[in-house]
Write a protein that holds these residues in place. Sequence first.
Motif, PDB file in Angstrom:
ATOM      1  N   ARG A 248       0.484   2.282 -10.306  1.00 36.91           N
ATOM      2  CA  ARG A 248       0.599   0.992  -9.916  1.00 36.91           C
ATOM      3  C   ARG A 248       2.082   0.359 -10.661  1.00 36.91           C
ATOM      4  O   ARG A 248       2.552   0.724 -11.792  1.00 36.91           O
ATOM      5  N   ILE A 249       2.469  -0.847 -10.108  1.00 38.13           N
ATOM      6  CA  ILE A 249       3.759  -1.400 -10.763  1.00 38.13           C
ATOM      7  C   ILE A 249       3.480  -3.021 -10.704  1.00 38.13           C
ATOM      8  O   ILE A 249       2.928  -3.586  -9.722  1.00 38.13           O
ATOM      9  N   VAL A 250       3.641  -3.452 -12.007  1.00 34.51           N
ATOM     10  CA  VAL A 250       3.782  -4.946 -11.971  1.00 34.51           C
ATOM     11  C   VAL A 250       5.321  -5.456 -12.416  1.00 34.51           C
ATOM     12  O   VAL A 250       5.776  -4.953 -13.486  1.00 34.51           O
ATOM     13  N   ASP A 251       5.478  -5.896 -11.397  1.00 37.91           N
ATOM     14  CA  ASP A 251       7.235  -6.314 -11.125  1.00 37.91           C
ATOM     15  C   ASP A 251       7.449  -7.807 -11.552  1.00 37.91           C
ATOM     16  O   ASP A 251       8.174  -8.392 -10.782  1.00 37.91           O
ATOM     17  N   GLU A 252       6.778  -8.133 -12.580  1.00 40.05           N
ATOM     18  CA  GLU A 252       7.154  -9.641 -13.083  1.00 40.05           C
ATOM     19  C   GLU A 252       6.987  -9.682 -14.499  1.00 40.05           C
ATOM     20  O   GLU A 252       6.433  -8.802 -15.140  1.00 40.05           O
TER      21      GLU A 252
ATOM     22  N   ARG B 165       2.502   1.886 -14.306  1.00 34.02           N
ATOM     23  CA  ARG B 165       1.195   2.687 -14.711  1.00 34.02           C
ATOM     24  C   ARG B 165       0.974   3.789 -13.738  1.00 34.02           C
ATOM     25  O   ARG B 165       0.838   3.414 -12.517  1.00 34.02           O
ATOM     26  N   GLN B 166       1.002   5.027 -14.119  1.00 31.13           N
ATOM     27  CA  GLN B 166       0.590   5.965 -13.200  1.00 31.13           C
ATOM     28  C   GLN B 166      -0.335   7.050 -14.004  1.00 31.13           C
ATOM     29  O   GLN B 166      -0.263   7.410 -15.241  1.00 31.13           O
TER      30      GLN B 166
ATOM     31  N   ARG C 268      -4.161  12.419 -16.817  1.00 29.64           N
ATOM     32  CA  ARG C 268      -3.054  11.963 -17.744  1.00 29.64           C
ATOM     33  C   ARG C 268      -2.468  10.616 -17.329  1.00 29.64           C
ATOM     34  O   ARG C 268      -2.746  10.433 -16.076  1.00 29.64           O
ATOM     35  N   PHE C 269      -2.156   9.843 -18.238  1.00 26.17           N
ATOM     36  CA  PHE C 269      -1.971   8.405 -18.045  1.00 26.17           C
ATOM     37  C   PHE C 269      -0.406   8.224 -18.477  1.00 26.17           C
ATOM     38  O   PHE C 269      -0.124   8.616 -19.430  1.00 26.17           O
ATOM     39  N   PHE C 270       0.550   7.576 -17.718  1.00 25.10           N
ATOM     40  CA  PHE C 270       1.872   7.498 -18.045  1.00 25.10           C
ATOM     41  C   PHE C 270       2.044   5.982 -18.031  1.00 25.10           C
ATOM     42  O   PHE C 270       1.837   5.440 -16.606  1.00 25.10           O
TER      43      PHE C 270
END
Length: 169
Positions: free
Chosen positions: A42-46, A53-54, A68-70
């Motif tokens: 997931r990418i929040v680009d704002e 978030r991966q 695993r969470f990155f």
Amino acid sequence: MGPIAANHPLSYDQRGVWDGEYVYFDADHTIIDRHKSPLNCRIVDEGPRPIIRQSNIYTWADDTQEVRFFEGWYGGDRLWFDNDLIRGWTADIKLDMTGRSIMVSWVRKDSLDIQFYELINTSPDGERKNRAWQWYRNGRLFQRTLINESRTSREPENYDDAKFLVSRP
């Protein structure tokens, strides 16, 4: 368009759910591990601090699982990660004239003598990617990992597997 999409369009295009297999080799090319792994990016680009978030669900043949969470943030010229396990960065390779390659570099916080380099190459349609990891301990190669992945969804926020969120801080 946010700063990640504007400055790292290929990294931004990694949003979604990917199914893949990880195969680990020792320095002599002997397989030492193999497992499946869906990956949700997931990418929040704002906002003031764009983030990535991966989550990965690693599953072995005996049904053992590890999640695993990155989480990382955009800053300067790359995406940065700093969590309990790793510290490092990822960025599109601007010198790649095809625009299909990403570089990743990090160190393990529990083993500062281990340096990791990853090259990600994506297909022209963006629906498949191949990843090659090289692992170095004290400057010497000791392991490689090859990963082949296919995108199963471009909508990570709609993915219904709650396991992707279990290790979220």
